[in-house]
Scaffold this active site. Sequence first.
Site, PDB file in Angstrom:
ATOM      1  N   LYS A  53     -66.480  12.731 -17.456  1.00 34.77           N
ATOM      2  CA  LYS A  53     -67.205  12.270 -16.267  1.00 34.77           C
ATOM      3  C   LYS A  53     -66.465  12.706 -15.004  1.00 34.77           C
ATOM      4  O   LYS A  53     -67.073  13.180 -14.040  1.00 34.77           O
ATOM      5  CB  LYS A  53     -67.378  10.744 -16.291  1.00 34.77           C
ATOM      6  CG  LYS A  53     -68.387  10.281 -17.334  1.00 34.77           C
ATOM      7  CD  LYS A  53     -68.355   8.767 -17.528  1.00 34.77           C
ATOM      8  CE  LYS A  53     -69.205   8.368 -18.737  1.00 34.77           C
ATOM      9  NZ  LYS A  53     -69.106   6.935 -19.069  1.00 34.77           N
ATOM     10  N   GLN A  97     -65.803   1.577 -17.665  1.00 34.17           N
ATOM     11  CA  GLN A  97     -65.965   2.203 -18.983  1.00 34.17           C
ATOM     12  C   GLN A  97     -65.934   1.140 -20.079  1.00 34.17           C
ATOM     13  O   GLN A  97     -65.000   0.345 -20.150  1.00 34.17           O
ATOM     14  CB  GLN A  97     -64.866   3.259 -19.200  1.00 34.17           C
ATOM     15  CG  GLN A  97     -65.002   4.023 -20.505  1.00 34.17           C
ATOM     16  CD  GLN A  97     -66.276   4.863 -20.605  1.00 34.17           C
ATOM     17  OE1 GLN A  97     -66.666   5.519 -19.636  1.00 34.17           O
ATOM     18  NE2 GLN A  97     -66.937   4.843 -21.745  1.00 34.17           N
ATOM     19  N   ASP A 120     -74.192   2.602 -13.056  1.00 33.66           N
ATOM     20  CA  ASP A 120     -74.534   2.557 -14.483  1.00 33.66           C
ATOM     21  C   ASP A 120     -75.797   1.723 -14.712  1.00 33.66           C
ATOM     22  O   ASP A 120     -76.351   1.743 -15.804  1.00 33.66           O
ATOM     23  CB  ASP A 120     -73.371   1.934 -15.283  1.00 33.66           C
ATOM     24  CG  ASP A 120     -72.546   3.000 -15.990  1.00 33.66           C
ATOM     25  OD1 ASP A 120     -73.104   4.076 -16.279  1.00 33.66           O
ATOM     26  OD2 ASP A 120     -71.355   2.753 -16.260  1.00 33.66           O
TER      27      ASP A 120
END
Length: 284
Positions: A53, A97, A120
Amino acid sequence: MAAQILDGKSLAALVRAGVKARVERLSQRGIRPGLGVILAGDDPASRVYVRNKQRACEETGVHSKLFGFDASVSETQLLQRLEALNSDPAIHGILVQLPLPRHIDAARVLEAVSPAKDIDGFHAANLGALLAGAPRFVPCTPAGVMRLLEHAGVPLAGRRAVVIGRSNIVGKPLALLLLQKDATVTICHSKSVNLGSITREAEILVAAAGRAKLVTADMVKPGACVIDVGVNRGADGKLAGDVDFDAVKAVAGWITPVPGGVGPMTIAMLLENCLHAAENESAT
Ligand code: NAD
């Protein structure tokens, strides 16, 4: 006839090129999109995901900053870091994460991300907006699947779609997105009985269970579009999806490979969401 392969790698490269151009335009106005990444613990797969990422951020001109914590980090420490990132004007998007270490309440941590920086799309406010049909940040993997379907011109309105998996980050939001495109949607999960009889009805079949070779050729309607979200590492160390690719591609009309299908699209959607967050911020 063998299925058409939906190439997520090349579509993701196209999306990233678009993001890069828009990041350049934004930077001419003195704004550089910034991503704050929280990584707690030493899960090797998470480290690889985060590295990929961050690399994608670098390529497109998005500034990213990693905040790494030991597995013993306290929830308070993570919440304090999130508070700082929420109020940092150089940070437009925040990524936590997953998975977090077991002693951390992941739901509480995700709820501490400002909805305006929740690229997200895991915050209840963003999931609620999606449910209400007015999405703001859409979770990246479901968004990537929809982009693949749209790009390939797979018809959705009035079609039967079956999603295997009901997680908040993949299965449920994807089912909502398919519903918004007027598909008739069924969600299956680990307690579903006689999975094959349900999947054989699907014109669009999405596997997001995390079970290698769960979907076999006899479970697929001829000509169906089969999207494989699963990522499973075999004993040989190789990545495999949830779909028995070689057998299913002989039956399906379209199919995504693993790797090279949904995975690269997830990262591309993350970059797009981060860009949107920066553009929204610059418009206020
Ligand atoms: P999860 O473990 O939270 O959810 C799995 C879902 O599958 C559950 O709802 C469960 O009920 C269902 N399930 C499990 N076994 C089943 C079975 N035998 N039959 C029917 N349903 C079954 O996982 P998740 O976070 O939703 O991720 C799903 C998969 O997608 C994993 O392999 C994950 O690694 C992968 N994933 C890939 C990407 C990507 O970018 N490619 C992103 C996120 C997740």
